[in-house]
Write an enzyme that holds these catalytic residues in place. Sequence first.
Site, mmCIF file in Angstrom:
data_model
loop_
_atom_site.group_PDB
_atom_site.id
_atom_site.type_symbol
_atom_site.label_atom_id
_atom_site.label_comp_id
_atom_site.label_asym_id
_atom_site.label_seq_id
_atom_site.Cartn_x
_atom_site.Cartn_y
_atom_site.Cartn_z
ATOM 1 C CG ASN A 9 14.795 -26.989 20.754
ATOM 2 O OD1 ASN A 9 14.861 -27.697 19.744
ATOM 3 N ND2 ASN A 9 15.570 -25.933 20.933
ATOM 4 C CE LYS A 11 18.614 -27.184 22.488
ATOM 5 N NZ LYS A 11 19.614 -26.561 23.335
ATOM 6 C CG HIS A 95 17.450 -22.092 20.250
ATOM 7 N ND1 HIS A 95 18.788 -22.293 20.497
ATOM 8 C CD2 HIS A 95 16.782 -22.681 21.273
ATOM 9 C CE1 HIS A 95 18.908 -23.000 21.616
ATOM 10 N NE2 HIS A 95 17.719 -23.238 22.102
ATOM 11 C CD GLU A 97 21.377 -24.783 20.735
ATOM 12 O OE1 GLU A 97 20.595 -25.420 20.009
ATOM 13 O OE2 GLU A 97 21.510 -25.016 21.962
ATOM 14 C CD GLU A 167 15.790 -21.523 25.245
ATOM 15 O OE1 GLU A 167 15.326 -22.566 25.708
ATOM 16 O OE2 GLU A 167 16.445 -21.487 24.196
ATOM 17 N N GLY A 173 22.131 -26.118 28.221
ATOM 18 C CA GLY A 173 22.950 -27.319 28.102
ATOM 19 C C GLY A 173 24.142 -27.346 29.034
ATOM 20 C CB SER A 213 20.092 -26.325 32.835
ATOM 21 O OG SER A 213 21.219 -26.349 31.975
HETATM 22 P P1 13P Z 1 18.694 -27.418 27.772
HETATM 23 O O1 13P Z 1 17.368 -27.720 28.429
HETATM 24 O O2 13P Z 1 19.385 -28.634 27.242
HETATM 25 O O3 13P Z 1 19.567 -26.566 28.641
HETATM 26 O O4 13P Z 1 18.370 -26.552 26.460
HETATM 27 C C1 13P Z 1 17.503 -25.484 26.557
HETATM 28 C C2 13P Z 1 17.167 -25.031 25.211
HETATM 29 O O5 13P Z 1 18.025 -24.553 24.468
HETATM 30 C C3 13P Z 1 15.782 -25.200 24.745
HETATM 31 O O6 13P Z 1 15.546 -24.499 23.588
#
Ligand code: 13P
Length: 252
Positions: A9, A11, A95, A97, A167, A173, A213
């Site tokens: 992803n 983003k 997601h 976010e 997640e 992150g 992560s």
């Molecule tokens: P990270 O791998 O940067 O922690 O993000 C995970 C994520 O949100 C994947 O959709």
Amino acid sequence: MRKPIVAGNWKMNKTVAEARALVAELQPALAGVSGVEVVLCPPFTALAAVGAALHGTDLGLGAQNMHAEKSGAYTGEISAGMLRELGCSYVILGHSERRTLFHETDELVNKKAKAALAAGLRPIVCVGETLAEREAGQTEAVVTAQVGGSLAHLGAEGLLRTVVAYEPVWAIGTGRTATTAQAQAVHALIRRLLLNMAGGSVAEAVRIQYGGSMKPGNARELMSQPDIDGGLIGGASLEAGSFAGIVRGAVK
Ligand code: 13P
């Protein structure tokens, strides 16, 4: 046996030129890997270019979001059919976010999942608790509600074409990964929920990714857990070496 699936992803990262460069680096980095489904989810603007670069390879293309309606007066939005036209086979939905920053609810995610399936896209539906929810002992209740709401009425066939991504929001992150035991426990819960929804054969077939992560150093251990069938990778998917390292960690 479930085939592991690792998705990147990206983003809101990578211009078209940067996306092309990353794919060019990824292809040799992933050479010789088999038994793992790999999907790249660039931003909308890079879908066409990445799709063209992936043509004729085993790597799949996915989007990060879509609108639930087929067409109409929805300024700034993109439909499932438009994503199919660009060669997408997957779409990430719900997601954290999107849930947090764009106020997406389970109901909306469910609507989008139905629209994605109807258009021939496979949804990757994300669920996961916040740190406050985990600390309040609400992880199970939160994930149960998200799975029940987001995946409602997809039917056995729809569920079989769906991937669930667990997640934990506190691991996204942050560099803070769920322990293998914490992750496996929630994955097992999700599989029990799928069993209640659609029976054992569906529950055994649906792939459940871990995200948060994930790095080459922790990927193999996480994905060796019985109910962890791959990863949804954010930061580490932006660099060919680390993403390829994670994909290799998924090889059984
Ligand atoms: P990270 O791998 O940067 O922690 O993000 C995970 C994520 O949100 C994947 O959709």
